[in-house]
Design an enzyme around this catalytic site. Structure first.
Site, PDB file in Angstrom:
ATOM      1  N   HIS A 499       0.788  -1.241   0.000  1.00 38.97           N
ATOM      2  CA  HIS A 499       0.000   0.000   0.000  1.00 38.97           C
ATOM      3  C   HIS A 499       0.818   1.287   0.000  1.00 38.97           C
ATOM      4  O   HIS A 499       0.320   2.334  -0.396  1.00 38.97           O
ATOM      5  CB  HIS A 499      -0.934   0.000   1.219  1.00 38.97           C
ATOM      6  CG  HIS A 499      -2.140   0.866   1.039  1.00 38.97           C
ATOM      7  ND1 HIS A 499      -2.061   2.189   0.717  1.00 38.97           N
ATOM      8  CD2 HIS A 499      -3.463   0.585   1.127  1.00 38.97           C
ATOM      9  CE1 HIS A 499      -3.283   2.698   0.628  1.00 38.97           C
ATOM     10  NE2 HIS A 499      -4.148   1.749   0.862  1.00 38.97           N
ATOM     11  N   TYR A 615     -15.083   6.005   8.460  1.00 38.10           N
ATOM     12  CA  TYR A 615     -14.048   6.463   7.518  1.00 38.10           C
ATOM     13  C   TYR A 615     -14.426   6.032   6.111  1.00 38.10           C
ATOM     14  O   TYR A 615     -14.695   4.857   5.853  1.00 38.10           O
ATOM     15  CB  TYR A 615     -12.711   5.836   7.917  1.00 38.10           C
ATOM     16  CG  TYR A 615     -11.514   6.196   7.049  1.00 38.10           C
ATOM     17  CD1 TYR A 615     -10.513   7.032   7.535  1.00 38.10           C
ATOM     18  CD2 TYR A 615     -11.359   5.681   5.765  1.00 38.10           C
ATOM     19  CE1 TYR A 615      -9.401   7.338   6.765  1.00 38.10           C
ATOM     20  CE2 TYR A 615     -10.253   5.992   4.991  1.00 38.10           C
ATOM     21  CZ  TYR A 615      -9.285   6.816   5.492  1.00 38.10           C
ATOM     22  OH  TYR A 615      -8.182   7.124   4.729  1.00 38.10           O
ATOM     23  N   THR A 628      -4.971  10.620  -0.609  1.00 35.11           N
ATOM     24  CA  THR A 628      -6.328  10.396  -0.112  1.00 35.11           C
ATOM     25  C   THR A 628      -6.690  11.417   0.955  1.00 35.11           C
ATOM     26  O   THR A 628      -5.836  12.095   1.517  1.00 35.11           O
ATOM     27  CB  THR A 628      -6.479   8.986   0.490  1.00 35.11           C
ATOM     28  OG1 THR A 628      -5.562   8.849   1.592  1.00 35.11           O
ATOM     29  CG2 THR A 628      -6.214   7.916  -0.543  1.00 35.11           C
TER      30      THR A 628
END
Length: 806
Positions: A499, A615, A628
């Site tokens: 990630h 979230y 993000t």
């Protein structure tokens, strides 16, 4: 060792008669062709660098400007207003040139300066135009005159046929919100989650922060925003991902699935041949910048694509006391709160990227192989890759001691892996083999298991499929690679991605291309094999060698135990919701994403009897190097709607208000006016300055019990959902974020399908992925029944499935 001898370009032997030199013409030819391919790539990068550097103009426009200036001078007019004469006076070679040549050279220099000035002006204009975001907040179908003019100007200044990175220099920097605005939005977001006393206390902390420390921290943050391309992204990558010491498997890595209903071929090597060739095709387009820039109405930042291939994450260990003062909680995929790192040491992983790699690393039955993907400077055909992989599948050799479960080091805690890497893999054969894996284009696992939606219980098989892609056996993936491709025995495929280097939409773009290219462009013959012929002279894949000591094997076992405990605790449920899709939701004039988010909160309220901090990941790629931002989906409006619905009221108006509020929150997050990234950066600044903020500390310690993310389909044109509705992917997902919460990933496929991936932990008695999945199904139906009372009831099969889950 035949493969090793083939790799040697020359050998020599010292004899009494002299030196016997033996040259390998094949190896020398490969070296020459490899160098030729490398130089071609360098020239392509140079050419694309020039084109991108002058965008939105083109290199040929320089010639147009020069000709225009010379033509104007030929007409005895001075467009430079005396500047050309000034340049001519100061030419260093004026004495060796005739007067006419001096004039021409001066005119060319002036034209070049004018051309660069025009490019700079156009780029600044385009940057200002791309900073306009009011269009996003206008009602659909009612465009203002200002926005109409803006659209026309963007088209004028955007140039033609942009390359992938053409817009990078014109994208605006992410703005730093005002402290008072961020604090106000934060207090509004937590109001429905706190008691009156708790909210009053938090308001007092926020007011104190805003009036004192906040302004000081904001000054430093604005200074960084002026200097850096993005004031968030570098800190986000370092503190959120690279400083984490817990396993990245499950906690950070995520996965993508194959087609849900079809398998193009059941032959493992054949499916791998087409899949790997499709990855090479995408990489070729990426290197040549031939991919179209991803855009909404305006282009998105493509910086994350740069490290897609030839990239690995390497573990870092302690670097000494007081090396780094900043320390923030390690936050995984969707920002959960975990214990903060001690400021007395600094452990940072690094993301290493290489310009090129002509091979992939392959794992099969405990052995590692190096598979070259090029021959004579050309990529291997799908049929040739299939043949090479079949050689690996047919290889009966056993793994060497410690080799089979070596990958567990990348699945366990980071510090033990860093220490083991330094102690056991820094010299000799182990270093060479580890370098081979880390420098590979990507990692491939040929899995002996069969996965996919199959058998008497297809729902349970999807759950097993998800867990296999997320963690596998905890040692048969290389979790540090930018992505690992998994090819199952029955022809199903999947992907596991690290990630830190990029977010899910970037990897999803790659995955969509691979799936579509495999099925609709490359295809298979009647027997299910890849098309084409095989070059019989291809060298066999090279088996990697290891010398794993007993001490290293003990560390591997310890890392595997940690990873296995983590994997066994994951509770996963994947399902496709086919009662209706975005088509029906849009007919009700509701945003599909807002509809799903409200359904997730309604389901959570029914499951746990309370609301929670929610979230939702939103992208900030409208800005340069943006990643993000958090959408705090649980709002006053959503809570009011859910309470009214559960109280038996007909609350269509409240549902629409909650939907509009969510859309507004999402748009603010996309345009740089979010809450959490700003507060995160203020917290980092406070740690660098060595000051404490009770407000920031409490904000960043709040747990996200419901973490959600939508993965949109970006290349709809690649799939024919009308004629081939069966060629639909199930999307992807990620592991649970909080120990007592849920992680939910969802994908909206076409007009009539929505796929959900739900994760939680078995160790928490309050959570159950199947129970929550049943609540989501029911919430989706109940909300549609509220909006459209005349809508037909779901089928008995669907109702029985929901009751079973509940």
């Amino acid at each position: 060792m035949a493969e090793a001898h083939q790799a040697v370009a020359f050998q020599f032997t010292v004899t009494p008669e002299g030196i016997d030199l033996q040259l390998s013409h094949q190896a020398l030819t490969e070296i020459y062709l490899s160098g030729l391919r490398s130089w071609k790539k360098k020239l392509i990068r140079l050419k694309n660098g020039v084109i991108t550097g002058v965008y939105p103009a083109s290199p040929s426009s320089w010639l147009f400007v020069v000709i225009a200036i010379l033509a104007t001078m030929y007409m005895r007019s001075d467009p430079s207003m005396g500047l050309i004469a000034k340049i001519q006076e100061h030419l260093p070679v004026s004495q060796s040139l005739s007067a006419q040549c001096q004039t021409v050279v001066s005119a060319v220099l002036f034209s070049t300066l004018l051309w660069f000035s025009l490019i700079f002006t156009m780029r600044m204009c385009l940057k200002q135009l791309l900073s306009y975001h009011r269009w996003m907040f206008e009602q659909r179908g009612k465009m203002s005159n200002t926005t109409k003019v803006w659209v026309a100007l963007v088209r004028i200044f955007s140039g033609r046929q942009p390359l992938l990175y053409s817009y990078q220099g014109s994208l605006p920097n992410q703005p730093v919100p005002a402290v008072k605005d961020t604090v106000k939005r934060y207090l509004e977001s937590v109001r429905p989650l706190m008691t009156p006393d708790e909210f009053e206390r938090m308001t007092s902390l926020a007011t104190q922060f805003e009036s004192s420390l906040g302004n000081r921290l904001q000054w430093y943050l604005k200074l960084k925003a002026l200097w850096a391309s993005n004031y968030v992204s570098d800190w986000w990558e370092e503190y959120i991902y690279l400083r984490g010491r817990s396993p990245i498997m499950v906690n950070s890595n995520y996965y993508g699935m194959d087609f849900l209903y079809v398998t193009p071929t059941p032959i493992q090597a054949a499916r791998a041949g087409n899949t790997l060739h499709a990855f090479l095709m995408y990489r070729r387009k990426l290197n040549r910048e031939e991919l179209k820039p991803v855009s909404t109405v305006i282009p998105l930042c493509a910086a994350q694509c740069e490290r897609m291939f030839n990239t690995t994450r390497t573990p870092g260990e302690e670097t000494g006391k007081h090396t780094c003062r900043a320390s923030v909680p390690y936050l995984t995929l969707s920002l959960p709160s975990l214990p903060s790192l001690s400021p007395s040491f600094c452990c940072v992983d690094t993301v290493q990227h290489w310009q090129d790699s002509d091979y992939v690393a392959v794992y099969h039955r405990g052995r590692y192989f190096r598979l070259r993907m090029y021959s004579s400077s050309r990529p291997l055909s799908p049929r040739e890759i299939e043949s090479q992989l079949q050689r690996i599948l047919d290889d009966p050799s056993p793994p060497s001691p410690g080799e089979e479960k070596l990958g567990a080091l990348t699945a366990g805690d980071r510090i033990p892996w860093a220490k083991a890497r330094k102690e056991y893999f820094s010299l000799g054969v182990n270093k060479r083999s580890l370098d081979c894996i880390e420098k590979a284009a990507f990692f491939v696992t040929l899995d002996d298991d069969e996965q996919g939606m199959m058998g008497e219980d297809p729902a349970a098989s999807l759950d097993r499929y998800a867990k296999s892609l997320l963690h596998g056996k905890c040692y048969d993936r290389w979790f540090d690679k930018s992505f690992s491709v998994v090819i199952y025995k029955n022809g199903k495929i999947g992907l596991n991605a690290e990630h830190s280097w990029a977010d899910a939409p970037v990897v999803a773009h790659l995955w969509e291309y691979v799936l579509a290219t495999d099925s609709f462009q490359l295809g298979y013959n009647e027997e299910g094999h890849c098309k084409g012929e095989v070059d019989a002279s291809l060298p066999r894949p090279q088996r990697l060698s290891w010398d794993i000591t007993p001490e290293c094997q003990e560390q591997i076992s310890q890392s595997l135990a940690v990873a296995q405990a983590l994997a066994d605790d994951v509770d996963f449920h994947v399902f496709s919701f086919r009662d209706f899709g975005k088509g029906m939701i849009k007919k009700c004039r509701i945003s599909p994403d807002a509809y799903i988010q409200l359904a997730l909160q309604l389901a959570y309220y029914r499951d746990r009897g309370m609301f929670c901090l929610t979230y939702e990941a939103s992208m900030t790629r409208l800005f340069r190097e943006g990643r993000t931002e958090t959408v705090r989906s649980c709002s006053n409006e959503s809570c009011a709607f859910i309470k009214a619905l559960e109280g038996g009221e007909v609350c269509r108006r409240l549902l629409r208000q909650a939907s509009e509020k969510h859309q507004n929150l999402y748009k603010h997050a996309m345009t740089g006016a979010g809450i959490d990234r700003h507060l995160f950066c203020l917290y980092v600044v406070s740690k660098y300055l060595g000051v404490d903020s009770p407000f920031l500390k409490e904000v960043l310690s709040e747990p996200w019990h419901l973490s959600t993310s939508q993965t949109p389909v970006q290349q709809v044109e690649l799939f024919d959902m009308v004629n081939h509705p069966e060629y639909v992917s199930c999307g992807g997902g990620f592991g649970p974020v909080a120990d007592d919460g849920y992680g939910v990933s969802y994908t909206i496929m076409g007009e009539n399908m929505m796929n959900f991936h739900i994760s939680c932990k078995h160790s928490c008695p309050q959570t159950s992925s199947h129970k929550y999945g049943g609540q989501i199904r029911q919430a989706l139906r109940d909300m549609l029944q509220l909006l459209c009372p005349d809508q037909r009831e779901p089928s008995r099969t669907d109702q029985s499935q929901t009751k079973k889950d509940l």
